[in-house]
Scaffold this motif. Structure first.
Motif, PDB file in Angstrom:
ATOM      1  N   GLY A 209      -9.628  62.698 -34.194  1.00 11.38           N
ATOM      2  CA  GLY A 209     -10.212  62.399 -32.742  1.00 11.38           C
ATOM      3  C   GLY A 209      -9.935  61.100 -32.390  1.00 11.38           C
ATOM      4  N   MET A 210      -9.903  60.094 -33.123  1.00 13.69           N
ATOM      5  CA  MET A 210      -9.476  58.622 -32.824  1.00 13.69           C
ATOM      6  C   MET A 210      -8.384  58.358 -32.598  1.00 13.69           C
ATOM      7  N   ALA A 211      -7.315  59.168 -33.162  1.00 15.50           N
ATOM      8  CA  ALA A 211      -5.971  59.072 -32.855  1.00 15.50           C
ATOM      9  C   ALA A 211      -5.442  59.655 -31.406  1.00 15.50           C
ATOM     10  N   LEU A 212      -6.375  60.737 -30.870  1.00 14.13           N
ATOM     11  CA  LEU A 212      -6.334  61.277 -29.563  1.00 14.13           C
ATOM     12  C   LEU A 212      -6.872  60.292 -28.513  1.00 14.13           C
ATOM     13  N   GLN A 213      -8.102  59.677 -28.878  1.00 19.91           N
ATOM     14  CA  GLN A 213      -8.594  58.641 -27.953  1.00 19.91           C
ATOM     15  C   GLN A 213      -7.678  57.523 -27.737  1.00 19.91           C
ATOM     16  N   HIS A 214      -6.867  56.946 -28.744  1.00 20.56           N
ATOM     17  CA  HIS A 214      -6.231  55.729 -28.342  1.00 20.56           C
ATOM     18  C   HIS A 214      -4.829  56.219 -27.740  1.00 20.56           C
ATOM     19  N   ILE A 215      -4.349  57.279 -28.029  1.00 21.28           N
ATOM     20  CA  ILE A 215      -2.934  57.764 -27.423  1.00 21.28           C
ATOM     21  C   ILE A 215      -3.444  58.067 -25.681  1.00 21.28           C
ATOM     22  N   GLU A 216      -4.595  58.801 -25.554  1.00 22.65           N
ATOM     23  CA  GLU A 216      -4.965  58.850 -24.159  1.00 22.65           C
ATOM     24  C   GLU A 216      -4.893  57.331 -23.500  1.00 22.65           C
ATOM     25  N   LYS A 217      -5.689  56.442 -24.082  1.00 25.05           N
ATOM     26  CA  LYS A 217      -5.739  55.033 -23.571  1.00 25.05           C
ATOM     27  C   LYS A 217      -4.315  54.530 -23.260  1.00 25.05           C
ATOM     28  N   ALA A 218      -3.295  54.786 -24.246  1.00 27.55           N
ATOM     29  CA  ALA A 218      -2.099  54.246 -24.030  1.00 27.55           C
ATOM     30  C   ALA A 218      -1.547  55.009 -22.759  1.00 27.55           C
ATOM     31  N   GLU A 226       6.857  58.585 -22.335  1.00 28.76           N
ATOM     32  CA  GLU A 226       7.103  59.949 -22.994  1.00 28.76           C
ATOM     33  C   GLU A 226       6.719  60.265 -24.404  1.00 28.76           C
ATOM     34  N   TRP A 227       7.007  59.539 -25.249  1.00 32.29           N
ATOM     35  CA  TRP A 227       6.783  59.449 -26.430  1.00 32.29           C
ATOM     36  C   TRP A 227       5.043  59.754 -27.033  1.00 32.29           C
ATOM     37  N   PHE A 231       3.436  62.793 -28.615  1.00 29.45           N
ATOM     38  CA  PHE A 231       2.389  62.554 -29.592  1.00 29.45           C
ATOM     39  C   PHE A 231       1.014  63.039 -29.342  1.00 29.45           C
ATOM     40  N   LYS A 232       0.574  63.074 -28.141  1.00 33.37           N
ATOM     41  CA  LYS A 232      -0.612  63.575 -27.661  1.00 33.37           C
ATOM     42  C   LYS A 232      -0.712  65.108 -27.828  1.00 33.37           C
ATOM     43  N   SER A 233       0.381  65.837 -27.392  1.00 35.28           N
ATOM     44  CA  SER A 233       0.535  67.179 -27.634  1.00 35.28           C
ATOM     45  C   SER A 233       0.502  67.625 -29.194  1.00 35.28           C
ATOM     46  N   TYR A 234       1.344  66.942 -30.061  1.00 33.91           N
ATOM     47  CA  TYR A 234       1.098  66.966 -31.408  1.00 33.91           C
ATOM     48  C   TYR A 234      -0.137  67.105 -32.022  1.00 33.91           C
ATOM     49  N   ILE A 235      -0.686  65.658 -31.653  1.00 29.47           N
ATOM     50  CA  ILE A 235      -2.078  65.606 -32.247  1.00 29.47           C
ATOM     51  C   ILE A 235      -3.200  66.799 -31.645  1.00 29.47           C
ATOM     52  N   GLU A 236      -3.114  67.349 -30.608  1.00 23.66           N
ATOM     53  CA  GLU A 236      -3.910  68.401 -30.084  1.00 23.66           C
ATOM     54  C   GLU A 236      -3.641  69.660 -30.780  1.00 23.66           C
ATOM     55  N   LYS A 237      -2.456  69.995 -31.031  1.00 19.28           N
ATOM     56  CA  LYS A 237      -1.849  71.108 -31.772  1.00 19.28           C
ATOM     57  C   LYS A 237      -2.575  71.076 -33.214  1.00 19.28           C
ATOM     58  N   ARG A 238      -2.476  69.656 -34.038  1.00 19.02           N
ATOM     59  CA  ARG A 238      -2.902  69.682 -35.350  1.00 19.02           C
ATOM     60  C   ARG A 238      -4.584  69.864 -35.204  1.00 19.02           C
ATOM     61  N   MET A 239      -5.196  69.510 -34.291  1.00 19.04           N
ATOM     62  CA  MET A 239      -6.768  69.495 -34.243  1.00 19.04           C
ATOM     63  C   MET A 239      -6.950  71.313 -33.827  1.00 19.04           C
ATOM     64  N   GLN A 240      -6.175  71.776 -33.220  1.00 21.69           N
ATOM     65  CA  GLN A 240      -6.391  73.239 -32.855  1.00 21.69           C
ATOM     66  C   GLN A 240      -6.307  74.112 -34.137  1.00 21.69           C
ATOM     67  N   ASN A 241      -5.455  73.748 -34.949  1.00 22.80           N
ATOM     68  CA  ASN A 241      -4.901  74.292 -36.365  1.00 22.80           C
ATOM     69  C   ASN A 241      -5.815  74.008 -37.717  1.00 22.80           C
TER      70      ASN A 241
END
Length: 242
Positions: A209-218, A226-227, A231-241
């Motif tokens: 959750g915190m990882a997603l919050q900070h990547i969204e701020k970036a 791009e990276w 990374f945001k897509s990767y985090i979201e997939k991890r959270m879904q799984n």
């Protein structure tokens, strides 16, 4: 870019005793002085090795000119040679580190820190060596010096700091990396790379959750990063799984 003005002195007068027993004294302090393009004067006191070190003072042109006196030749004869010697030790330390000679690197950084214990670059170098050697106890002391030193996070130090903080994360020193990035963001809140790297630390710690919050701020600061998008897509997939 600041313009180097050289060494200036400040004479503080003191009085002790009263009446006929009163004694007057003077204490002279030397400062390394630079000037910004907007006529703000930046002063840093010289230590016992004639190297600028310690608390930085910022003064207006009026306040500076009315209180400080130039010391002709002081910079060329004393401070410049001392700074060259300090730079040589730090450069050697960095080169030894790049070559993998950790013991030699530590020796050079130690010599530099004797001359200027607060030098950010020397402390970052020593911290990198101690981290690589797994000496966590000594590393703790270096980290405390760096984390409590505002000029660690000045723009000209940002890349060195970022490299060091990345190495902390890669060696699983997550708490220290978090402290570094949090402090850096306090002083550079518009740097998308800091938020990206802070997101990486939280991700490695399992704080999705915190990882997603900070990547969204970036991405809020730099939408075309791009990276960060990947990374945001990767985090979201991890959270879904999860």
């Amino acid at each position: 870019m600041n313009h180097v003005l050289g060494i200036y002195s400040y004479c503080a007068k003191s009085h002790t005793g009263v009446g006929t027993t009163m004694k007057r004294g003077e204490a002279q302090t030397y400062y390394y002085v630079t000037r910004t393009d907007v006529d703000e004067f930046i002063l840093q006191p010289l230590n016992q090795y004639d190297i600028p070190s310690g608390v930085i003072i910022k003064l207006s042109k009026k306040d500076f000119l009315t209180s400080y006196s130039p010391e002709p030749g002081y910079y060329e004869k004393k401070s410049f040679p001392a700074l060259k010697s300090l730079e040589a030790k730090i450069s050697k330390g960095e080169q030894f580190y790049e070559d993998g000679s950790l013991d030699e690197s530590e020796k050079e950084f130690a010599k530099a820190l004797i001359m200027d214990p607060e030098n950010t670059r020397a402390n970052l170098g020593m911290g990198s060596v101690l981290s690589a050697k797994g000496n966590r106890k000594k590393l703790e002391n270096i980290l405390e010096i760096l984390i409590n030193k505002d000029d660690t996070f000045m723009n000209e130090q940002r890349q060195q700091f970022n490299t060091f903080a990345i190495s902390l994360r890669k060696q699983s020193l997550y708490d220290h990396a978090l402290r570094f990035y949090t402090k850096a963001i306090e002083l550079n809140s518009d740097d998308e790379n800091l938020y990206f790297n802070l997101s990486r630390v939280h991700y490695d710690m399992g704080n999705n959750g915190m990882a997603l919050q900070h990547i969204e701020k970036a991405l809020e600061i730099q939408p075309d990063m791009e990276w960060a998008q990947k990374f945001k897509s990767y985090i979201e997939k991890r959270m879904q799984n999860a």
